[in-house]
Write an enzyme that holds these catalytic residues in place. Sequence first.
Site, PDB file in Angstrom:
ATOM      1  N   GLY A   1      -0.184  37.346 -13.312  1.00 24.54           N
ATOM      2  CA  GLY A   1       0.686  37.257 -14.499  1.00 24.54           C
ATOM      3  C   GLY A   1       0.538  38.477 -15.381  1.00 24.54           C
ATOM      4  N   ALA A   2       0.322  39.623 -14.728  1.00 27.98           N
ATOM      5  CA  ALA A   2      -0.119  40.827 -15.443  1.00 27.98           C
ATOM      6  C   ALA A   2       0.951  41.458 -16.320  1.00 27.98           C
ATOM      7  CB  ALA A   2      -0.633  41.846 -14.415  1.00 27.98           C
TER       8      ALA A   2
ATOM      9  N   GLY B   1       2.787  39.573 -18.323  1.00 25.44           N
ATOM     10  CA  GLY B   1       3.073  38.574 -19.358  1.00 25.44           C
ATOM     11  C   GLY B   1       2.381  38.872 -20.680  1.00 25.44           C
ATOM     12  N   GLN B   2       2.546  37.918 -21.590  1.00 25.14           N
ATOM     13  CA  GLN B   2       2.078  38.078 -22.980  1.00 25.14           C
ATOM     14  C   GLN B   2       0.558  38.231 -23.100  1.00 25.14           C
ATOM     15  OE1 GLN B   2       3.751  37.774 -26.247  1.00 25.14           O
ATOM     16  NE2 GLN B   2       5.337  38.564 -24.903  1.00 25.14           N
ATOM     17  N   ILE B   3      -0.181  37.341 -22.453  1.00 23.70           N
ATOM     18  CA  ILE B   3      -1.645  37.385 -22.589  1.00 23.70           C
ATOM     19  C   ILE B   3      -2.171  38.705 -22.037  1.00 23.70           C
ATOM     20  CG2 ILE B   3      -3.831  36.360 -21.782  1.00 23.70           C
ATOM     21  CD1 ILE B   3      -2.452  33.628 -21.877  1.00 23.70           C
TER      22      ILE B   3
ATOM     23  N   ARG C   1       3.725  26.480 -22.091  1.00 19.24           N
ATOM     24  CA  ARG C   1       4.523  25.367 -22.626  1.00 19.24           C
ATOM     25  C   ARG C   1       5.290  25.823 -23.862  1.00 19.24           C
ATOM     26  NH1 ARG C   1       0.723  21.364 -26.338  1.00 19.24           N
ATOM     27  NH2 ARG C   1      -0.802  22.940 -26.932  1.00 19.24           N
TER      28      ARG C   1
ATOM     29  N   ARG D   1       0.285  20.292 -22.358  1.00 18.04           N
ATOM     30  CA  ARG D   1      -0.047  21.236 -21.272  1.00 18.04           C
ATOM     31  C   ARG D   1       0.100  20.581 -19.902  1.00 18.04           C
ATOM     32  NH1 ARG D   1      -4.097  21.847 -25.229  1.00 18.04           N
ATOM     33  NH2 ARG D   1      -3.977  23.811 -26.371  1.00 18.04           N
TER      34      ARG D   1
ATOM     35  N   ASP E   1     -10.985  27.611 -27.347  1.00 17.22           N
ATOM     36  CA  ASP E   1     -11.271  26.410 -28.146  1.00 17.22           C
ATOM     37  C   ASP E   1     -12.622  26.564 -28.867  1.00 17.22           C
ATOM     38  OD1 ASP E   1      -8.998  24.727 -26.861  1.00 17.22           O
ATOM     39  OD2 ASP E   1     -10.161  25.466 -25.173  1.00 17.22           O
TER      40      ASP E   1
ATOM     41  N   HIS F   1      -9.166  21.194 -21.513  1.00  7.27           N
ATOM     42  CA  HIS F   1      -8.441  22.067 -22.454  1.00  7.27           C
ATOM     43  C   HIS F   1      -7.109  21.377 -22.776  1.00  7.27           C
ATOM     44  CE1 HIS F   1      -6.816  25.521 -24.471  1.00  7.27           C
ATOM     45  NE2 HIS F   1      -5.842  25.644 -23.586  1.00  7.27           N
TER      46      HIS F   1
HETATM   47  P1  NAD Z   1       3.960  34.622 -19.968  1.00  6.23           P
HETATM   48  O1  NAD Z   1       5.138  33.805 -19.557  1.00  6.23           O
HETATM   49  O2  NAD Z   1       4.120  35.630 -21.050  1.00  6.23           O
HETATM   50  O3  NAD Z   1       3.343  35.367 -18.697  1.00  6.23           O
HETATM   51  C1  NAD Z   1       3.119  34.702 -17.508  1.00  6.23           C
HETATM   52  C2  NAD Z   1       3.348  35.714 -16.397  1.00  6.23           C
HETATM   53  O4  NAD Z   1       2.986  35.094 -15.166  1.00  6.23           O
HETATM   54  C3  NAD Z   1       4.820  36.151 -16.269  1.00  6.23           C
HETATM   55  O5  NAD Z   1       4.902  37.555 -16.355  1.00  6.23           O
HETATM   56  C4  NAD Z   1       5.231  35.634 -14.894  1.00  6.23           C
HETATM   57  O6  NAD Z   1       6.148  36.501 -14.228  1.00  6.23           O
HETATM   58  C5  NAD Z   1       3.883  35.578 -14.191  1.00  6.23           C
HETATM   59  N1  NAD Z   1       3.838  34.671 -13.030  1.00  6.23           N
HETATM   60  C6  NAD Z   1       4.477  33.508 -12.844  1.00  6.23           C
HETATM   61  N2  NAD Z   1       4.190  33.000 -11.626  1.00  6.23           N
HETATM   62  C7  NAD Z   1       3.334  33.864 -11.040  1.00  6.23           C
HETATM   63  C8  NAD Z   1       2.689  33.900  -9.777  1.00  6.23           C
HETATM   64  N3  NAD Z   1       2.869  32.926  -8.872  1.00  6.23           N
HETATM   65  N4  NAD Z   1       1.865  34.938  -9.498  1.00  6.23           N
HETATM   66  C9  NAD Z   1       1.689  35.924 -10.397  1.00  6.23           C
HETATM   67  N5  NAD Z   1       2.294  35.952 -11.607  1.00  6.23           N
HETATM   68  C10 NAD Z   1       3.098  34.937 -11.926  1.00  6.23           C
HETATM   69  O7  NAD Z   1       2.800  33.557 -20.355  1.00  6.23           O
HETATM   70  P2  NAD Z   1       1.440  33.843 -21.132  1.00  6.23           P
HETATM   71  O8  NAD Z   1       1.671  33.646 -22.596  1.00  6.23           O
HETATM   72  O9  NAD Z   1       0.804  35.080 -20.651  1.00  6.23           O
HETATM   73  O10 NAD Z   1       0.590  32.557 -20.661  1.00  6.23           O
HETATM   74  C11 NAD Z   1       0.186  32.421 -19.301  1.00  6.23           C
HETATM   75  C12 NAD Z   1      -0.458  31.050 -19.084  1.00  6.23           C
HETATM   76  O11 NAD Z   1      -1.659  30.949 -19.853  1.00  6.23           O
HETATM   77  C13 NAD Z   1       0.403  29.855 -19.518  1.00  6.23           C
HETATM   78  O12 NAD Z   1       0.282  28.820 -18.566  1.00  6.23           O
HETATM   79  C14 NAD Z   1      -0.223  29.436 -20.837  1.00  6.23           C
HETATM   80  O13 NAD Z   1       0.026  28.073 -21.134  1.00  6.23           O
HETATM   81  C15 NAD Z   1      -1.681  29.685 -20.536  1.00  6.23           C
HETATM   82  N6  NAD Z   1      -2.596  29.786 -21.673  1.00  6.23           N
HETATM   83  C16 NAD Z   1      -3.834  29.245 -21.519  1.00  6.23           C
HETATM   84  C17 NAD Z   1      -4.764  29.311 -22.538  1.00  6.23           C
HETATM   85  C18 NAD Z   1      -6.132  28.718 -22.360  1.00  6.23           C
HETATM   86  O14 NAD Z   1      -6.929  28.726 -23.325  1.00  6.23           O
HETATM   87  N7  NAD Z   1      -6.487  28.196 -21.202  1.00  6.23           N
HETATM   88  C19 NAD Z   1      -4.440  29.985 -23.720  1.00  6.23           C
HETATM   89  C20 NAD Z   1      -3.162  30.538 -23.853  1.00  6.23           C
HETATM   90  C21 NAD Z   1      -2.234  30.425 -22.813  1.00  6.23           C
HETATM   91  C1  LMR Z   2      -3.662  27.411 -26.305  1.00  2.00           C
HETATM   92  O1  LMR Z   2      -4.581  26.625 -26.453  1.00  2.00           O
HETATM   93  O2  LMR Z   2      -3.282  28.177 -27.231  1.00  2.00           O
HETATM   94  C2  LMR Z   2      -2.993  27.534 -24.969  1.00  2.00           C
HETATM   95  O3  LMR Z   2      -3.480  26.575 -24.082  1.00  2.00           O
HETATM   96  C3  LMR Z   2      -1.506  27.517 -25.037  1.00  2.00           C
HETATM   97  C4  LMR Z   2      -0.976  26.147 -25.359  1.00  2.00           C
HETATM   98  O4  LMR Z   2      -0.075  25.696 -24.652  1.00  2.00           O
HETATM   99  O5  LMR Z   2      -1.436  25.527 -26.333  1.00  2.00           O
END
Ligand code: NAD
Ligand code: LMR
Length: 325
Positions: free
Chosen positions: A11-12, A14-16, A92, A98, A159, A187
């Site tokens: 997901g490189a 993407g936003q995170i 989400r 989630r 968290d 989570h």
């Molecule tokens: P985003 O939509 O900005 O980026 C996700 C990226 O993943 C996209 O660029 C997409 O093209 C790519 N992607 C989708 N399917 C893929 C695959 N099969 N292989 C490789 N890449 C793929 O989302 P984001 O804001 O970066 O968030 C990513 C995930 O992290 C979400 O599921 C979000 O809910 C989760 N998240 C978790 C936590 C935590 O504490 N665990 C915190 C924040 C977000």
């Molecule tokens: C968070 O805790 O910020 C992430 O898991 C994103 C979400 O869906 O809440």
Amino acid sequence: MKQPVRVTVTGAAGQICYSLLYRIASGEMLGNDQPVILQLLEITPALKVLEAVRMELNDCAFPLLHDVICTDDAKVAFTGADYGLMVGAKPRGPGMERADLLKDNGKIFSTLGKVINEVASPEMKICVVGNPANTNAYILMKNAPNLNPRNISALMRLDHNRAIYQLAEKADKPMNTVQKMTIWGNHSTTQVPDITHTTIGGEAAPSLVDATWANEEFIPKVAKRGAEVIAARGSSSAASAANGVIDHVRTWVLGTEDGDWASMAVCSDGSYGIQEGLIYSYPVTCKDGEWTIVQGLENSAFITEKMKASEKELQDEAETCSDLF
Ligand code: NAD
Ligand code: LMR
């Protein structure tokens, strides 16, 4: 100079990852003497944006960044990897839980689990970020039996950090005086932020804040912080999530500070009566790249009941997606 290590990030584009990759390349995650090769995985339509990420990484001229590999082929991405940061998944939106993501995102982790099983080293350390993170890690583990299950974890550090901030603010103390924070469980909103054993400047936290605040305000505030950010931002937390990943891996690899611990979702060994094999968040200490669950903590009936509810939620999530493993 050490040999470079390979860090695969999914997901490189993407936003995170827009916050995460630059911090890995600068040495914040693995130390400022550890060169890295980034192996970046994206879906095909996102490769153009990923190319821009590579350009910007190059334009930072990070001395520790030895190479950047961009690919839509998971086999290429995971070959030779020492670390796997599993971010790529749908986030989400407002009003969703989630677990609602499980149907779409679970498939990503069963597919990647199989690839990892085939091409990756059993010693690769994995941090699952994509939600629902604990159950996605569980799906990955079930599809990658060659991997050492101790090397599969899910992110709870966001968290944990949220909880430190809330407590420090309430007690009106600096954040770096808070130690031994604990998040138990999933989570999700059933997670159990627990200050029973936390200290602030060496003093027991429960003696410094009101018990009603700890039980009735602090726990839901931390557990629902993700939704609060989504409501304000329109999309999920990104910079703080990336920071959580950096902290999670750095602690795992470089160790916990003396007298402190961290929260990590790891493969349960049955500690605290939690079902063995679930990816459940525990307080852990880390040394020499290994985590150890902190043992012997006395939990109140109030905390124990919440821990069991979070375990039950993880059991139910696993049941829902049993077709994926
Ligand atoms: P985003 O939509 O900005 O980026 C996700 C990226 O993943 C996209 O660029 C997409 O093209 C790519 N992607 C989708 N399917 C893929 C695959 N099969 N292989 C490789 N890449 C793929 O989302 P984001 O804001 O970066 O968030 C990513 C995930 O992290 C979400 O599921 C979000 O809910 C989760 N998240 C978790 C936590 C935590 O504490 N665990 C915190 C924040 C977000
Ligand atoms: C968070 O805790 O910020 C992430 O898991 C994103 C979400 O869906 O809440």
